[in-house]
Design an enzyme around this catalytic site. Sequence first.
Site, mmCIF file in Angstrom:
data_model
loop_
_atom_site.group_PDB
_atom_site.id
_atom_site.type_symbol
_atom_site.label_atom_id
_atom_site.label_comp_id
_atom_site.label_asym_id
_atom_site.label_seq_id
_atom_site.Cartn_x
_atom_site.Cartn_y
_atom_site.Cartn_z
ATOM 1 N N GLY A 159 -26.360 -12.130 -12.731
ATOM 2 C CA GLY A 159 -26.062 -10.905 -12.069
ATOM 3 C C GLY A 159 -27.340 -9.893 -12.056
ATOM 4 N N PHE A 193 -33.309 -20.808 -20.205
ATOM 5 C CA PHE A 193 -32.550 -20.643 -18.781
ATOM 6 C C PHE A 193 -31.543 -21.843 -18.661
ATOM 7 C CE2 PHE A 193 -34.740 -16.929 -17.848
ATOM 8 C CZ PHE A 193 -33.974 -16.336 -16.813
ATOM 9 N N CYS A 245 -31.997 -8.387 -9.349
ATOM 10 C CA CYS A 245 -32.953 -9.297 -8.673
ATOM 11 C C CYS A 245 -32.418 -10.431 -8.287
ATOM 12 C CB CYS A 245 -33.785 -9.626 -9.903
ATOM 13 S SG CYS A 245 -35.067 -8.190 -9.959
ATOM 14 N N VAL A 279 -39.063 -0.924 -12.602
ATOM 15 C CA VAL A 279 -40.341 -1.634 -12.138
ATOM 16 C C VAL A 279 -41.471 -0.390 -12.365
ATOM 17 C CG1 VAL A 279 -41.684 -2.686 -10.712
ATOM 18 C CG2 VAL A 279 -39.511 -3.576 -11.481
HETATM 19 N N1 LIG Z 1 -35.327 -4.489 -12.105
HETATM 20 C C1 LIG Z 1 -36.279 -5.629 -12.378
HETATM 21 O O1 LIG Z 1 -36.004 -6.265 -13.244
HETATM 22 C C2 LIG Z 1 -37.201 -6.054 -11.325
HETATM 23 C C3 LIG Z 1 -37.868 -6.950 -11.651
HETATM 24 C C4 LIG Z 1 -39.101 -7.564 -10.631
HETATM 25 C C5 LIG Z 1 -39.045 -6.942 -9.636
HETATM 26 N N2 LIG Z 1 -38.155 -5.910 -9.026
HETATM 27 C C6 LIG Z 1 -38.314 -5.494 -7.632
HETATM 28 O O2 LIG Z 1 -38.900 -4.172 -7.798
HETATM 29 C C7 LIG Z 1 -38.312 -3.269 -7.121
HETATM 30 C C8 LIG Z 1 -37.728 -2.180 -7.558
HETATM 31 O O3 LIG Z 1 -36.852 -2.520 -8.506
HETATM 32 P P1 LIG Z 1 -36.235 -1.573 -9.590
HETATM 33 O O4 LIG Z 1 -35.341 -2.288 -10.374
HETATM 34 O O5 LIG Z 1 -37.196 -0.831 -10.394
HETATM 35 O O6 LIG Z 1 -35.352 -0.440 -8.415
HETATM 36 P P2 LIG Z 1 -34.856 1.039 -8.910
HETATM 37 O O7 LIG Z 1 -33.289 1.096 -8.100
HETATM 38 O O8 LIG Z 1 -34.330 1.050 -10.286
HETATM 39 O O9 LIG Z 1 -35.777 1.846 -8.717
HETATM 40 C C9 LIG Z 1 -36.183 2.309 -7.568
HETATM 41 C C10 LIG Z 1 -36.748 3.582 -7.079
HETATM 42 O O10 LIG Z 1 -37.335 4.048 -6.263
HETATM 43 C C11 LIG Z 1 -36.894 5.377 -5.633
HETATM 44 N N3 LIG Z 1 -37.210 5.558 -4.341
HETATM 45 C C12 LIG Z 1 -36.408 5.119 -3.038
HETATM 46 N N4 LIG Z 1 -37.089 5.339 -2.134
HETATM 47 C C13 LIG Z 1 -38.113 5.924 -2.332
HETATM 48 C C14 LIG Z 1 -38.958 6.774 -1.640
HETATM 49 N N5 LIG Z 1 -38.916 6.650 -0.176
HETATM 50 N N6 LIG Z 1 -40.033 7.433 -2.071
HETATM 51 C C15 LIG Z 1 -39.907 7.231 -3.415
HETATM 52 N N7 LIG Z 1 -39.139 6.915 -4.122
HETATM 53 C C16 LIG Z 1 -38.044 6.329 -3.737
HETATM 54 C C17 LIG Z 1 -35.590 5.399 -6.110
HETATM 55 O O11 LIG Z 1 -35.227 6.747 -6.263
HETATM 56 C C18 LIG Z 1 -35.559 4.755 -7.445
HETATM 57 O O12 LIG Z 1 -35.784 5.614 -8.540
HETATM 58 C C19 LIG Z 1 -37.104 -4.153 -6.106
HETATM 59 O O13 LIG Z 1 -37.888 -4.590 -5.059
HETATM 60 C C20 LIG Z 1 -36.890 -5.344 -7.174
HETATM 61 O O14 LIG Z 1 -36.562 -6.272 -6.651
HETATM 62 C C21 LIG Z 1 -37.212 -5.663 -10.041
#
Ligand SMILES: NC(=O)c1ccc[n+]([C@@H]2O[C@H](COP(=O)([O-])OP(=O)(O)OC[C@H]3O[C@@H](n4cnc5c(N)ncnc54)[C@H](O)[C@@H]3O)[C@@H](O)[C@H]2O)c1
Length: 436
Positions: A258, A250, A261, A11
């Site tokens: 899976g 959907f 999310c 994200v």
């Molecule tokens: N992946 C998706 O499709 C998606 C879609 C919508 C919303 N989200 C939400 O967005 C959020 C992030 O998801 P993601 O898939 O990008 O996660 P991810 O695990 O790919 O990335 C999270 C990042 O945050 C970093 N991080 C952790 N703690 C940190 C800190 N204290 N300071 C700085 N960086 C830090 C990690 O190193 C990692 O690079 C989640 O809440 C998820 O539910 C994800």
Amino acid sequence: MRVGVIGTGYVGLVVGACLAETGNDVICGDVDAEKIAALKQSQIPIYEPGLEQLVERNIAVGRLRFTTDIPEVTRESDIIFIAVGTPPGEDGSADLRHVLGVAEAVGDSMDAEKVVVTKSTVPVGTAALVRKTIESRSSHPVHVCSNPEFLKEGAAVEDFMRPDRVVLGVASPKARQVLGELYEPFVRTGNPIIFMDIASAELTKYVANAMLATRISLMNEVARMCELTGADVALVRRGVGSDHRIGPTFLFPGPGYGGSCFPKDIKALIRTAEERGYDFKILRAVEEVNEAQKLLFLAKIEKHFGPELSGRTFAVWGLAFKAGTDDMRESPSIVLIEGLLARGAAVRVHDPAALPTARQLFGERVRYFERDYDALEGADALVVMTDWLEYRRPNFQRVKDLMRTAVVFDARNLYEAMRMRELKYVYYPLGREAVT
Ligand SMILES: NC(=O)c1ccc[n+]([C@@H]2O[C@H](COP(=O)([O-])OP(=O)(O)OC[C@H]3O[C@@H](n4cnc5c(N)ncnc54)[C@H](O)[C@@H]3O)[C@@H](O)[C@H]2O)c1
């Protein structure tokens, strides 16, 4: 505008790159030093169509920078997005450690008024906690807002650039004005920016995922009913989906949802309800159906081969939880492969994007193949788990020649039973007539 993004995962990286693309000065921070070093060289740690070019271009023109220095991100931005992970805690609730850790770091390094946006998916009340945390560490004014993200992995750049809607939970005119301006370039075709109170914005994200997961679990149960009654789920899906009140998306049955999310967000919403004394019955059922669905193809395999699979070899096409991504978080393929290994089988896997991820998960326990046909050699059966385009029209004669026995388990209903019968395959689809 000067924008900071903290957390550069799926994200955060997309948000940072897309906001740079519309002319903002963006600084992205992450605690993962290896990731940041790679990103500085325009090396993208994830598979996401279009993202690499976007990152490369915006680094080159100086609008996109990366750092491990989180205080620097705070100081050099007027708007700060928190986009760190919110994994499930032991009780299923969203673990807010990373989000609140970032809030502390931001609070400690605030040097002026800032708008702070929770982009991570967080339970109702989190923005208020973030505000409290920052305010306890800084006397500069802070406007905390909620801006849930609806992008889909595999189409993340496209989704961010042309969102169906932008949801903004705000509590001050300043936050409304700043975020409205920031998002204006993305909604020029008329899709709405929906302003609302913060609690509603936080809940909206969970409800969207709950609705989608519910459709999937419902159709997975419909597929079971089709198998019991001789109906064809593909026809039922078309018949139902052409109703405008329902719509066609959907409604595809599969091996269970899976990804990073749905599983965690469903759990978190159930938990949020519990904390308030409410039993979210539908979502508990959605989850239960999904867990059972992940085991369905193992049961079909056992029914065909018997419970003892030692000496058998299975080719698995597709490891990612869906096509278009290398993400294997909570992928049903993990349950399938672990089940096959536990029953003594040998497993040969292919995926166009997720092999590096799979190597970290399975190590030497399975064999990896860069080319889909190579995975088939000597296999007793092929199991198709992900609906990648390249699996849709294989050369079935070649497939058969490579395999020990022509048996296909198709968890995505990619193939036609009639054709499989002509080609003398044993074929097990989902929610439709098998060829035995
Ligand atoms: N992946 C998706 O499709 C998606 C879609 C919508 C919303 N989200 C939400 O967005 C959020 C992030 O998801 P993601 O898939 O990008 O996660 P991810 O695990 O790919 O990335 C999270 C990042 O945050 C970093 N991080 C952790 N703690 C940190 C800190 N204290 N300071 C700085 N960086 C830090 C990690 O190193 C990692 O690079 C989640 O809440 C998820 O539910 C994800």
